[in-house]
Design a protein around this motif. Structure first.
Motif, PDB file in Angstrom:
ATOM      1  N   GLY A   1     -88.824  66.956  27.520  1.00 54.96           N
ATOM      2  CA  GLY A   1     -90.091  66.268  27.689  1.00 54.96           C
ATOM      3  C   GLY A   1     -90.471  66.266  29.145  1.00 54.96           C
ATOM      4  N   PRO A   2     -91.521  65.516  29.491  1.00 55.52           N
ATOM      5  CA  PRO A   2     -92.042  65.572  30.854  1.00 55.52           C
ATOM      6  C   PRO A   2     -91.064  65.082  31.904  1.00 55.52           C
ATOM      7  N   GLY A   3     -90.106  64.240  31.539  1.00 54.58           N
ATOM      8  CA  GLY A   3     -89.160  63.726  32.513  1.00 54.58           C
ATOM      9  C   GLY A   3     -87.832  64.443  32.506  1.00 54.58           C
TER      10      GLY A   3
ATOM     11  N   PHE B   1    -102.277  57.959  35.476  1.00 56.30           N
ATOM     12  CA  PHE B   1    -101.366  57.668  36.586  1.00 56.30           C
ATOM     13  C   PHE B   1    -100.269  58.714  36.638  1.00 56.30           C
ATOM     14  N   ARG B   2    -100.017  59.218  37.823  1.00 59.62           N
ATOM     15  CA  ARG B   2     -99.006  60.257  38.001  1.00 59.62           C
ATOM     16  C   ARG B   2     -97.704  59.638  38.508  1.00 59.62           C
TER      17      ARG B   2
ATOM     18  N   PRO C   1    -105.275  46.339  38.503  1.00 59.67           N
ATOM     19  CA  PRO C   1    -106.414  46.259  37.582  1.00 59.67           C
ATOM     20  C   PRO C   1    -106.364  47.328  36.476  1.00 59.67           C
ATOM     21  N   GLU C   2    -105.707  48.447  36.743  1.00 59.31           N
ATOM     22  CA  GLU C   2    -105.670  49.547  35.785  1.00 59.31           C
ATOM     23  C   GLU C   2    -104.465  49.511  34.842  1.00 59.31           C
ATOM     24  N   ALA C   3    -103.323  48.977  35.294  1.00 64.90           N
ATOM     25  CA  ALA C   3    -102.101  49.069  34.493  1.00 64.90           C
ATOM     26  C   ALA C   3    -101.016  48.164  35.050  1.00 64.90           C
ATOM     27  N   VAL C   4     -99.947  48.026  34.271  1.00 60.80           N
ATOM     28  CA  VAL C   4     -98.729  47.383  34.762  1.00 60.80           C
ATOM     29  C   VAL C   4     -97.818  48.516  35.211  1.00 60.80           C
TER      30      VAL C   4
ATOM     31  N   GLN D   1     -94.913  54.670  30.653  1.00 63.53           N
ATOM     32  CA  GLN D   1     -94.380  55.989  30.966  1.00 63.53           C
ATOM     33  C   GLN D   1     -92.872  55.978  31.206  1.00 63.53           C
ATOM     34  N   LEU D   2     -92.290  54.811  31.365  1.00 59.67           N
ATOM     35  CA  LEU D   2     -90.880  54.724  31.737  1.00 59.67           C
ATOM     36  C   LEU D   2     -89.953  55.473  30.783  1.00 59.67           C
ATOM     37  N   PRO D   3     -90.105  55.368  29.464  1.00 58.42           N
ATOM     38  CA  PRO D   3     -89.186  56.111  28.596  1.00 58.42           C
ATOM     39  C   PRO D   3     -89.188  57.620  28.867  1.00 58.42           C
TER      40      PRO D   3
END
Length: 162
Positions: free
Chosen positions: A10-12, A52-53, A110-113, A138-140
């Motif tokens: 996957g991506p990570g 978010f990148r 304002p956009e995310a945690v 995105q952490l997982p």
């Protein structure tokens, strides 16, 4: 690592093929991630997928004290500067015989945690700080890559480049 000791895909996913160096400290960079250096700091960006990148910064600085003191100063700054930070963990990070700490926290924008992990280690008066940031959602996908990069940090022999 995924189940049975295999790397997750996957991506990570991480199969390090590149190295970035700051001062006398190097770190592996996964394929597809962009790495750059500016003003004595390395910035590593996850592949762009929109939104978010996820990113990781690596920096060093001389420090008189302990890694615990450095982590405490960082956490105090976070608590003072950010809106609604939540400290999730504060751990010893015994890294290659050097004293270290690992802290995790989240904070709201304002956009995310955002979820932040910071690894600190101190060796021969040089403090290395590795900071990984992503949205909590995105952490997982990126946690393994962040851990592998932080775990790949190595002090290099020779003089510091500046």
């Amino acid at each position: 690592m995924g189940q049975n000791g295999r790397e997750r895909e996957g991506p990570g996913s991480v199969n390090p093929v590149d190295i970035i160096t700051v001062d006398s400290v190097s770190m592996q960079v996964p394929p597809g991630w962009e790495a750059s250096r500016q003003n004595g700091e390395a910035l590593v960006l996850a592949p762009a997928t929109g939104g978010f990148r996820p990113n990781l910064t690596l920096r060093t600085r001389p420090f008189e004290g302990t890694a615990g003191r450095a982590a405490t100063q960082e956490a105090a700054g976070v608590l003072a500067a950010l809106e609604s930070p939540q400290v999730l963990s504060w751990n010893l990070w015994p890294y290659s015989g050097a004293e270290g700490r690992w802290i995790e926290y989240t904070y709201e924008t304002p956009e995310a945690v955002l979820h932040v992990q910071q690894w600190f280690h101190l060796r021969d008066g040089l403090l290395t700080t590795c900071t990984a940031t992503c949205r909590t959602s995105q952490l997982p996908a990126y946690d393994q890559a962040f851990s592998v990069m932080a775990g790949s940090i190595q002090a290099q022999d020779g003089t510091r480049d500046g």
